[in-house]
Motif scaffolding. Structure first.
Motif, PDB file in Angstrom:
ATOM      1  N   TYR A  99      -0.778  -7.159 -19.958  1.00 40.69           N
ATOM      2  CA  TYR A  99      -1.019  -7.022 -18.525  1.00 40.69           C
ATOM      3  C   TYR A  99       0.254  -6.587 -17.795  1.00 40.69           C
ATOM      4  O   TYR A  99       0.199  -5.786 -16.858  1.00 40.69           O
ATOM      5  CB  TYR A  99      -1.532  -8.340 -17.939  1.00 40.69           C
ATOM      6  CG  TYR A  99      -2.889  -8.742 -18.466  1.00 40.69           C
ATOM      7  CD1 TYR A  99      -3.824  -7.773 -18.817  1.00 40.69           C
ATOM      8  CD2 TYR A  99      -3.238 -10.087 -18.625  1.00 40.69           C
ATOM      9  CE1 TYR A  99      -5.059  -8.133 -19.323  1.00 40.69           C
ATOM     10  CE2 TYR A  99      -4.483 -10.448 -19.121  1.00 40.69           C
ATOM     11  CZ  TYR A  99      -5.390  -9.474 -19.464  1.00 40.69           C
ATOM     12  OH  TYR A  99      -6.615  -9.826 -19.959  1.00 40.69           O
ATOM     13  N   ARG A 100       1.393  -7.122 -18.232  1.00 43.11           N
ATOM     14  CA  ARG A 100       2.657  -6.732 -17.614  1.00 43.11           C
ATOM     15  C   ARG A 100       2.967  -5.258 -17.891  1.00 43.11           C
ATOM     16  O   ARG A 100       3.517  -4.561 -17.041  1.00 43.11           O
ATOM     17  CB  ARG A 100       3.790  -7.615 -18.135  1.00 43.11           C
ATOM     18  CG  ARG A 100       3.789  -9.013 -17.532  1.00 43.11           C
ATOM     19  CD  ARG A 100       4.888  -9.871 -18.111  1.00 43.11           C
ATOM     20  NE  ARG A 100       4.948 -11.167 -17.452  1.00 43.11           N
ATOM     21  CZ  ARG A 100       5.730 -12.165 -17.857  1.00 43.11           C
ATOM     22  NH1 ARG A 100       6.513 -12.006 -18.906  1.00 43.11           N
ATOM     23  NH2 ARG A 100       5.724 -13.315 -17.214  1.00 43.11           N
ATOM     24  N   MET A 101       2.598  -4.820 -19.099  1.00 45.11           N
ATOM     25  CA  MET A 101       2.802  -3.406 -19.403  1.00 45.11           C
ATOM     26  C   MET A 101       1.878  -2.541 -18.563  1.00 45.11           C
ATOM     27  O   MET A 101       2.271  -1.510 -18.026  1.00 45.11           O
ATOM     28  CB  MET A 101       2.555  -3.149 -20.899  1.00 45.11           C
ATOM     29  CG  MET A 101       3.689  -3.594 -21.797  1.00 45.11           C
ATOM     30  SD  MET A 101       3.536  -2.956 -23.490  1.00 45.11           S
ATOM     31  CE  MET A 101       2.008  -3.704 -24.016  1.00 45.11           C
ATOM     32  N   TYR A 102       0.607  -2.992 -18.458  1.00 47.17           N
ATOM     33  CA  TYR A 102      -0.361  -2.216 -17.671  1.00 47.17           C
ATOM     34  C   TYR A 102       0.045  -2.140 -16.198  1.00 47.17           C
ATOM     35  O   TYR A 102      -0.165  -1.125 -15.539  1.00 47.17           O
ATOM     36  CB  TYR A 102      -1.749  -2.833 -17.793  1.00 47.17           C
ATOM     37  CG  TYR A 102      -2.343  -2.737 -19.177  1.00 47.17           C
ATOM     38  CD1 TYR A 102      -2.032  -1.673 -20.019  1.00 47.17           C
ATOM     39  CD2 TYR A 102      -3.208  -3.720 -19.657  1.00 47.17           C
ATOM     40  CE1 TYR A 102      -2.570  -1.592 -21.289  1.00 47.17           C
ATOM     41  CE2 TYR A 102      -3.750  -3.636 -20.932  1.00 47.17           C
ATOM     42  CZ  TYR A 102      -3.427  -2.576 -21.748  1.00 47.17           C
ATOM     43  OH  TYR A 102      -3.960  -2.489 -23.006  1.00 47.17           O
ATOM     44  N   ILE A 161       3.120   4.420 -13.686  1.00 44.67           N
ATOM     45  CA  ILE A 161       1.924   4.239 -12.874  1.00 44.67           C
ATOM     46  C   ILE A 161       1.266   2.924 -13.257  1.00 44.67           C
ATOM     47  O   ILE A 161       1.412   2.434 -14.381  1.00 44.67           O
ATOM     48  CB  ILE A 161       0.926   5.403 -13.033  1.00 44.67           C
ATOM     49  CG1 ILE A 161       0.398   5.466 -14.462  1.00 44.67           C
ATOM     50  CG2 ILE A 161       1.578   6.725 -12.648  1.00 44.67           C
ATOM     51  CD1 ILE A 161      -0.740   6.462 -14.633  1.00 44.67           C
ATOM     52  N   SER A 162       0.537   2.358 -12.323  1.00 48.53           N
ATOM     53  CA  SER A 162      -0.172   1.102 -12.538  1.00 48.53           C
ATOM     54  C   SER A 162      -1.596   1.257 -12.009  1.00 48.53           C
ATOM     55  O   SER A 162      -1.991   2.331 -11.550  1.00 48.53           O
ATOM     56  CB  SER A 162       0.546  -0.041 -11.819  1.00 48.53           C
ATOM     57  OG  SER A 162       0.466   0.127 -10.410  1.00 48.53           O
ATOM     58  N   ASP A 177       2.585   7.732  -5.948  1.00 54.13           N
ATOM     59  CA  ASP A 177       3.076   6.519  -5.282  1.00 54.13           C
ATOM     60  C   ASP A 177       4.178   6.836  -4.265  1.00 54.13           C
ATOM     61  O   ASP A 177       5.196   6.139  -4.170  1.00 54.13           O
ATOM     62  CB  ASP A 177       3.596   5.502  -6.316  1.00 54.13           C
ATOM     63  CG  ASP A 177       2.485   4.982  -7.212  1.00 54.13           C
ATOM     64  OD1 ASP A 177       1.310   5.038  -6.808  1.00 54.13           O
ATOM     65  OD2 ASP A 177       2.795   4.523  -8.329  1.00 54.13           O
ATOM     66  N   GLY A 178       3.988   7.934  -3.522  1.00 55.91           N
ATOM     67  CA  GLY A 178       4.945   8.289  -2.476  1.00 55.91           C
ATOM     68  C   GLY A 178       6.073   9.187  -2.932  1.00 55.91           C
ATOM     69  O   GLY A 178       6.854   9.663  -2.105  1.00 55.91           O
ATOM     70  N   LEU A 230       8.207  -0.731 -13.439  1.00 52.84           N
ATOM     71  CA  LEU A 230       7.781  -0.146 -12.168  1.00 52.84           C
ATOM     72  C   LEU A 230       8.448  -0.893 -11.016  1.00 52.84           C
ATOM     73  O   LEU A 230       8.493  -2.120 -10.984  1.00 52.84           O
ATOM     74  CB  LEU A 230       6.260  -0.243 -12.036  1.00 52.84           C
ATOM     75  CG  LEU A 230       5.643   0.280 -10.743  1.00 52.84           C
ATOM     76  CD1 LEU A 230       5.831   1.783 -10.659  1.00 52.84           C
ATOM     77  CD2 LEU A 230       4.166  -0.066 -10.683  1.00 52.84           C
ATOM     78  N   ILE A 231       8.976  -0.162 -10.050  1.00 50.95           N
ATOM     79  CA  ILE A 231       9.595  -0.754  -8.861  1.00 50.95           C
ATOM     80  C   ILE A 231       8.769  -0.348  -7.652  1.00 50.95           C
ATOM     81  O   ILE A 231       8.570   0.846  -7.400  1.00 50.95           O
ATOM     82  CB  ILE A 231      11.051  -0.288  -8.683  1.00 50.95           C
ATOM     83  CG1 ILE A 231      11.881  -0.655  -9.911  1.00 50.95           C
ATOM     84  CG2 ILE A 231      11.672  -0.893  -7.430  1.00 50.95           C
ATOM     85  CD1 ILE A 231      13.320  -0.165  -9.848  1.00 50.95           C
ATOM     86  N   ASN A 232       8.246  -1.345  -6.940  1.00 49.01           N
ATOM     87  CA  ASN A 232       7.432  -1.002  -5.779  1.00 49.01           C
ATOM     88  C   ASN A 232       8.317  -0.576  -4.603  1.00 49.01           C
ATOM     89  O   ASN A 232       9.549  -0.597  -4.684  1.00 49.01           O
ATOM     90  CB  ASN A 232       6.523  -2.171  -5.375  1.00 49.01           C
ATOM     91  CG  ASN A 232       7.303  -3.437  -5.051  1.00 49.01           C
ATOM     92  OD1 ASN A 232       8.375  -3.368  -4.459  1.00 49.01           O
ATOM     93  ND2 ASN A 232       6.758  -4.591  -5.443  1.00 49.01           N
TER      94      ASN A 232
END
Length: 241
Positions: A99-102, A161-162, A177-178, A230-232
């Motif tokens: 899940y963390r990878m996804y 991507i998530s 994502d921007g 991933l960094i939001n």
């Protein structure tokens, strides 16, 4: 006459001594038999007591053996329960990692495949240019096929991507994502390279559809693909400071 008398006395005396000897011998033999019989009875009683003690001990041993088997069975069931809990825990840990990878929360490194989508190198002057460039729909086709085929993590031009990612087409660039990226678009995915490559190259599948839309498609199996977490947007701002 005296001689006859003396002889008679000797006979009587001998007879008396013979009877007395017989009585003494009988008495001795009787006493011996009684003593012997009494010893056998005592020995029999002792043997019986030992035999009874042995029987009692064997019964206690059987009882203890039954208790031991019962405790061993209880321990076995407890161990099976603990093993199952460990398996369940290990499965939960694996699921959490997946899940963390996804979701892109952890870095990923492993084998995979790299798909490069490029605009057509030649565009006839009378044709609409939009029919010869990569759009978000083309990117979505590749991503969806990779996910269905078991890809554990995907990125576009280095952008993880998530499930919450969004992809938009704005002319010759694509916004992920921007973040805007120009063509070519390199889609990397970790997973079994052979499975992913086969899925994309199925007859009439994703690759054939892209080629039909005038998209230049290149695929390469990779022995190692490294993806950063991933960094939001909020984390990106903090990180930039």
């Amino acid at each position: 006459m005296k001689r006859v008398k003396r002889k008679g006395k000797n006979v009587v005396l001998s007879l008396i001594l013979l009877v007395l000897g017989f009585m003494i011998s009988y008495s001795y033999q009787f006493t011996k038999n009684e003593t012997k019989g009494g010893g056998s009875d005592q020995q029999w009683k002792q043997e019986y007591r030992y035999r009874q003690m042995l029987i009692d001990q064997e019964e206690r041993n059987r009882k203890l053996q039954r208790e031991l088997f019962a405790k061993q069975e209880k321990v076995r069931k407890t161990e099976e329960g603990l093993a199952k809990k460990e398996q369940d825990l290990a499965k939960i840990v694996d699921d959490v990692k997946k899940y963390r990878m996804y979701t892109g929360k952890v870095g990923v490194k492993g084998k995979g495949i790299e798909v490069t989508l490029s605009d057509a190198s030649y565009i006839p002057s009378e044709e609409n240019v939009n029919h010869y460039i990569v759009h978000e729909g083309h990117v979505f086709k590749v991503i969806n096929e990779l996910l269905v085929s078991g890809a554990s993590a995907i990125e576009i031009n280095g952008q993880r991507i998530s499930k919450n990612s969004y992809i938009m087409c704005n002319g010759p660039v694509i916004t992920v994502d921007g973040n805007q990226f120009p063509a070519p678009f390199v889609i990397s995915a970790t997973g079994d390279p052979d499975v992913l490559d086969t899925a994309l190259n199925l007859a009439g599948g994703v690759k054939d559809q892209l080629v039909k839309d005038n998209i230049v498609v290149k695929m390469a199996k990779k022995s190692e693909i490294v993806m950063t977490p991933l960094i939001n947007a909020r984390e990106q701002q903090t990180f930039s400071k």
